[in-house]
Structures are given as structure tokens and as C-alpha cells.
Design a protein around this motif. Structure first.
Motif, PDB file in Angstrom:
ATOM      1  N   UNK A 202     -57.511 -62.183  30.453  1.00 54.26           N
ATOM      2  CA  UNK A 202     -57.020 -60.286  31.361  1.00 54.26           C
ATOM      3  C   UNK A 202     -56.004 -60.647  31.626  1.00 54.26           C
ATOM      4  N   UNK A 203     -55.341 -59.147  31.914  1.00 57.20           N
ATOM      5  CA  UNK A 203     -54.152 -58.306  32.385  1.00 57.20           C
ATOM      6  C   UNK A 203     -54.547 -57.533  33.919  1.00 57.20           C
ATOM      7  N   UNK A 204     -53.795 -57.835  34.856  1.00 63.19           N
ATOM      8  CA  UNK A 204     -53.921 -57.380  36.172  1.00 63.19           C
ATOM      9  C   UNK A 204     -52.324 -57.526  36.024  1.00 63.19           C
ATOM     10  N   UNK A 205     -51.848 -56.644  37.557  1.00 61.17           N
ATOM     11  CA  UNK A 205     -50.700 -56.700  37.986  1.00 61.17           C
ATOM     12  C   UNK A 205     -50.246 -56.694  39.265  1.00 61.17           C
ATOM     13  N   UNK A 206     -48.663 -56.904  39.873  1.00 60.09           N
ATOM     14  CA  UNK A 206     -48.997 -56.267  40.933  1.00 60.09           C
ATOM     15  C   UNK A 206     -47.726 -55.908  41.566  1.00 60.09           C
ATOM     16  N   UNK A 207     -47.488 -55.549  42.523  1.00 61.44           N
ATOM     17  CA  UNK A 207     -46.001 -54.250  42.877  1.00 61.44           C
ATOM     18  C   UNK A 207     -45.482 -54.963  44.019  1.00 61.44           C
ATOM     19  N   UNK A 208     -45.168 -55.446  43.933  1.00 58.56           N
ATOM     20  CA  UNK A 208     -43.752 -55.884  44.618  1.00 58.56           C
ATOM     21  C   UNK A 208     -42.967 -55.690  45.381  1.00 58.56           C
ATOM     22  N   UNK A 209     -42.387 -55.187  46.480  1.00 58.68           N
ATOM     23  CA  UNK A 209     -41.962 -53.957  47.301  1.00 58.68           C
ATOM     24  C   UNK A 209     -42.025 -52.747  47.963  1.00 58.68           C
ATOM     25  N   UNK A 210     -44.181 -53.163  46.986  1.00 55.71           N
ATOM     26  CA  UNK A 210     -44.872 -52.056  47.487  1.00 55.71           C
ATOM     27  C   UNK A 210     -46.005 -52.480  48.406  1.00 55.71           C
ATOM     28  N   UNK A 211     -45.324 -53.542  49.704  1.00 60.10           N
ATOM     29  CA  UNK A 211     -46.099 -54.060  50.639  1.00 60.10           C
ATOM     30  C   UNK A 211     -46.279 -55.310  49.615  1.00 60.10           C
ATOM     31  N   UNK A 212     -46.975 -56.569  50.876  1.00 58.33           N
ATOM     32  CA  UNK A 212     -47.200 -57.597  50.831  1.00 58.33           C
ATOM     33  C   UNK A 212     -47.946 -58.113  49.504  1.00 58.33           C
ATOM     34  N   UNK A 213     -48.446 -59.201  48.748  1.00 61.40           N
ATOM     35  CA  UNK A 213     -49.310 -59.409  47.987  1.00 61.40           C
ATOM     36  C   UNK A 213     -50.399 -59.819  48.127  1.00 61.40           C
ATOM     37  N   UNK A 214     -51.171 -59.148  47.765  1.00 65.41           N
ATOM     38  CA  UNK A 214     -52.974 -59.610  48.121  1.00 65.41           C
ATOM     39  C   UNK A 214     -53.538 -60.012  47.396  1.00 65.41           C
ATOM     40  N   UNK A 215     -54.043 -62.124  47.085  1.00 60.24           N
ATOM     41  CA  UNK A 215     -54.543 -62.601  46.234  1.00 60.24           C
ATOM     42  C   UNK A 215     -55.874 -61.440  46.094  1.00 60.24           C
TER      43      UNK A 215
END
Length: 299
Positions: A202-215
């Protein structure tokens, strides 16, 4: 942990197409484990649907290089880094054409291709590709079926509702056997079920700088994928993931590194790559940033 970076493909970096091979070589020398491309076709002036939930299109999408050409350049310029797509919008491409291109790239790279597929989100891009957008899910499934046939059988033949491959000899196969690992994107229930049914990852995504990382943004959907896989009789542990780290404009190296390390520690991510189009305006800047990130993550 494997860490990769996008090739100079979009935004200001797209204007340095002649530097793609150098970037690929230097990024690998710095320690990059993978190099990636995306798949954009247009930057509509009046978009029906904006990017990532907005009503606009990022300025970076005004300048785009072809993903297949960049994959081939990177494959030829490197020796060890995986060459990945996150993502190719598979419904745009006839499977026979897609199979030929990806097989060639896998062979040039000696089996380092990581093909990731999705369906896209832009009605204007679908109109430009000449494909009805409402058929995108079915066309993706048929494309995957046809690729499986062309990568495994000989002779190969496929008959679907939307895509057809007449009986044909296909004597050139990918270097990876039985085929390159297939990764799929998407967060909707139908997309997650498709990952569970037929993908290697699977290919998830996260966006540093748009709030804290949400596991939870990774752990929750991945748990759903594994539940679906178990229902379907697949080994849920065998389904992996590669995380796209997509920093917002102005994100710091510290925020990017924190997202990567937390993804590893709190979501079990063992392969992530950083999208560079919002971080640098030149290939040299992009290489400097890649080196900073690798040094910070690995000490």
C-alpha cells in the motif's frame, strides 16, 4: 529503514531535465535507497476538483516531465536504488503499452522497478487522456489483470470490458519474477480492499509541516487492509507499504525527519521517500536537502 526521494520531475526542478541522471547518481551515492516519479498530465486553469481537498492546483504542477522517460534515465544512471512510481494513473494507459514500458524499465534497472498504481482525481486529466473518469476503478482492475497476463503467460491474451489484448507472443518479461511487486494507492474502502485483494503493498502519505505526524493515519487503514486480506485468505503480514512523505511548502528538515522517524517507530514503516518539489528550486538544492535528511535520520 529505506529512504528515497523523488526525481526532478515537477515544478522548478522540471526545468533542469538534463540534470536528472546526475541527480539520480548523486542521490544514490549519498545513500538513497529509492528514486520516484509521479504522474500528472495537466494543471487546469479552472479545475473541477482541486488538489488534496483544496479548490486549486499547485503551481508546481504547471511544469511536468514524463514519468516513463525519467524512470528509464534513473534506471540507467544507478546501480542499487529502487526505481518507483507513486503513482501511475493506470486507467489512462492501454495495458499492452504500459506492460511494454514497465518491462523495459525493469530490465534496464536489472529488476529494481517498484510500480505503484492509482486512479487519479482530476476530471480534466481524464478528459485529456480520452478516458471516462467514471470507469476508473474498473479500468484499473482490468489493467492489473492484463499486466498479470502479459507478465506471466506466453502467449498472452486478455479480454475485458474496457481493455483487450489479442493473443500475442510476449517473449520479453520483466527481470523480476514472477513479476515486479505491485503497490496501490488510496484511502477509500474500495481502494483498501483492492490493496488487500491483489497488491503487494500500500502507498500511504503524510504531510510534514501541516500538523504533527499522526500514526493512526497509517496504522488504521493498514489494519483494515490486513483484516480484508485475512478475509480473502491472503497472508496479511505479506502486504507491505511505502510511505510518501509530502512536505508542505516551508516545512523544515526537522519536521521531515521527525515524520520519518515517527513513522518507523510508531507505524512500523520500513521504507519512505520524500517528495522534493516543495523543498528545492534547483537540482543542487535538492541534493543538499537529500543529504541533510539522510544524515539526520541515520546519524
Amino acid at each position: 529503514m529505506k529512504i528515497g526521494f523523488t526525481l526532478p520531475q515537477m515544478g522548478p526542478l522540471a526545468h533542469e531535465a538534463g540534470e536528472v541522471a546526475r541527480f539520480a547518481r548523486e542521490a544514490e551515492r549519498l545513500g538513497a535507497d529509492s528514486l520516484w516519479v509521479g504522474d500528472r498530465l495537466l494543471a487546469p486553469i479552472e479545475p473541477t476538483v482541486g488538489y488534496a481537498g483544496s479548490d486549486t492546483i499547485p503551481e508546481a504542477f504547471h511544469s511536468i516531465l514524463d514519468p516513463f522517460a525519467l524512470l528509464a534515465v534513473a534506471a540507467a544512471a544507478t546501480e542499487t536504488a529502487h526505481i518507483g512510481t507513486n503513482v501511475l494513473n493506470a486507467p489512462w494507459y492501454a495495458p499492452a503499452v504500459l506492460a511494454r514500458s514497465l518491462t523495459t524499465i525493469d530490465l534496464i534497472s536489472d529488476g529494481r522497478l517498484l510500480p505503484g498504481f492509482g486512479t487519479g482525481w482530476s476530471p480534466e486529466e481524464y478528459r485529456a487522456a480520452g478516458i471516462p473518469m467514471e470507469q476508473r476503478g474498473e479500468r484499473l482492475d482490468e489493467c492489473l489483470d492484463a499486466l498479470e497476463e502479459m507478465w506471466s503467460a506466453g502467449p498472452a491474451q486478455y479480454e475485458g470490458r474496457y481493455w483487450k489484448v489479442p493473443a500475442t507472443h510476449v517473449d520479453v518479461k520483466p527481470a523480476q519474477r514472477p513479476r515486479p511487486p505491485v503497490y496501490l494507492a488510496g484511502f477509500a474502502p474500495a481502494a483498501l480492499r483492492r490493496v488487500a485483494r491483489r497488491a503487494d503493498g500500500w502507498l500511504p502519505v503524510c504531510a510534514p509541516g501541516a500538523g504533527g505526524f499522526d500514526p493512526g493515519s497509517i496504522n488504521g487503514p493498514m489494519a483494515t487492509v490486513r483484516d480484508f486480506a485475512e478475509e480473502l485468505g491472503r497472508d496479511p503480514v505479506a502486504i507491505g507499504l511505502v510511505l510518501r512523505v509530502y512536505p508542505v511548502a516551508g516545512a523544515s528538515v526537522d519536521q521531515i525527519v521527525q515524520a520519518i522517524t515517527r513513522a518507523a517507530d510508531e507505524a512500523g514503516v520500513d521504507h519512505a521517500f520524500v517528495e522534493m518539489m516543495n523543498l528545492a528550486r534547483t537540482v543542487d538544492e535538492s541534493l543538499d536537502m537529500a543529504g541533510e535528511i539522510l544524515t539526520a535520520v541515520r546519524g
